[in-house]
Scaffold this active site. Sequence first.
Site, PDB file in Angstrom:
ATOM      1  CG  HIS A 112      31.527  17.930 -22.909  1.00 46.36           C
ATOM      2  ND1 HIS A 112      32.613  17.080 -22.822  1.00 46.36           N
ATOM      3  CD2 HIS A 112      31.518  18.624 -21.745  1.00 46.36           C
ATOM      4  CE1 HIS A 112      33.211  17.246 -21.663  1.00 46.36           C
ATOM      5  NE2 HIS A 112      32.577  18.180 -20.984  1.00 46.36           N
TER       6      HIS A 112
ATOM      7  CG  ASP B 118      33.779  15.359 -25.527  1.00 45.97           C
ATOM      8  OD1 ASP B 118      33.268  16.319 -26.141  1.00 45.97           O
ATOM      9  OD2 ASP B 118      33.712  15.242 -24.294  1.00 45.97           O
TER      10      ASP B 118
ATOM     11  CB  SER C  80      35.241  19.281 -19.421  1.00 46.02           C
ATOM     12  OG  SER C  80      34.598  18.329 -18.636  1.00 46.02           O
TER      13      SER C  80
END
Length: 482
Positions: free
Chosen positions: A114, A144, A217
Amino acid sequence: MDRMGVLQLRALWLSALAILMLLAQAMVAQARPESFADLAEKVSPAVVNITTTTTVAGRTGPQGIVPEGSPFEDFFREFQERNGENGTPRPRRTSALGSGFVISEDGYVVTNNHVIDGADEILIEFFSGEELPAKVVGTDPNTDIALLKVESDEPLTFVTFGDSDTARVGDWVVAMGNPLGQGFSVSAGIVSARNRALSGSYDDFIQTDAAINRGNSGGPLFNMDAEVVGVNTAILSPNGGSIGIGFSMASNVVTRVVDQLKEYGETRRGWLGVRIQDVTEDIVEAVEGLDEAKGAMVTDVPEGPAKEAGILAGDVIMSFDGKDVDDVRGLVRQVGNTEVGKAVRVVVLRDGKTQTLKITLGRREEAENAVPAAAPAPSDDITEKDLLGLTVSPLNGELREQLGLDDDAEGLVVTNVDEASRAYEKGVRAGDLITEASQQKLHSITDLESRISEAREAGRKSVLLLVRRAGDPRFVALSLEE
């Protein structure tokens, strides 16, 4: 004992107490390091900040804000024309930030999918301040994870993966990355929990209270041996900031994905070709030969490897490739981690006995749009009857049209459910289609009555129904005591 002896004894006791306190302090020092500085200094050159640039469609401006005929109408029309020829909005460039880490000296970088999804340009910034453009090698939205590649004239400092299965609840971990765009940052915490599942089929998250925020992230979660045991992916928060509940995808999941992305540019997961659900205590009572709530019950078998090998709806998968199956999540991960094309032995429970079937796995990515095989048309029956808290009716043309069912659908339609019944508690609702009872297909109400009678005669406490809603099947065990 004289006064001198008492004093000597007291001195010995105080000395022993002092030694115990020193030992206790030493144990605490071992459990909690005085500093994470050495670890941070060692791995920081391999941790990177990621900046992505994406082109998005321009907005049309303040249309509709100014009423027609307003003196400001011409002003806003000129504003729009300046921002786009003939009023057509111009594309805009947007940027986003994330983190990642280098896993090889030749420039492979791991991050979250993402972070880079839809990006036109990806720029990697190293701890030294050097910047290099990156290209996407491959991505896996299911976990992911994304693999990037940068080209460098010099070998890059990199970190290695550790074994996430050895991480214990309470172990120290360190998260690194670029939180909120503030640049390189380190936070420490412990492993709060393991084997967390959020929403994906292959989820295996390490939960940690190390501070993880937006921008973290894709960054690494290190153990105290400077090994990556997780990739920081998500947080649980009511306000978007860290509240001490962060999730990192376990390294043992990531390494398999990275290896496939590096070799093929895509993932290649094994595919069995069944729809399954967990075995519950109710199902244990309804299925002959089941002793405990373990395994995965097959609810549907579309065209694919399992059907070719003879697996049937109603089978309970007990073992896959030599390993016991505990539940649906475990089986999905086992199958997904198995090599495409491998012939595996699958042990199923059917009619109270176990059978071993040999199945050659397909590839999940090629079969995700597979459609279940068509079933033969049922016989019509216009009667209606109340059974087990349900009002059921055989399918006819009118019901098929009302429920949007195909012409080849078969079974009994639930037209009403007693809200005080066990069936209602189990989630059965009007409009559901019951296609099987006791793992046998239903064509008429008589078929269902026969299955209920057989179950009672066999001394069972419940009967197992296969219920479909919007095409999705699930087994429901209904008590025969109603």
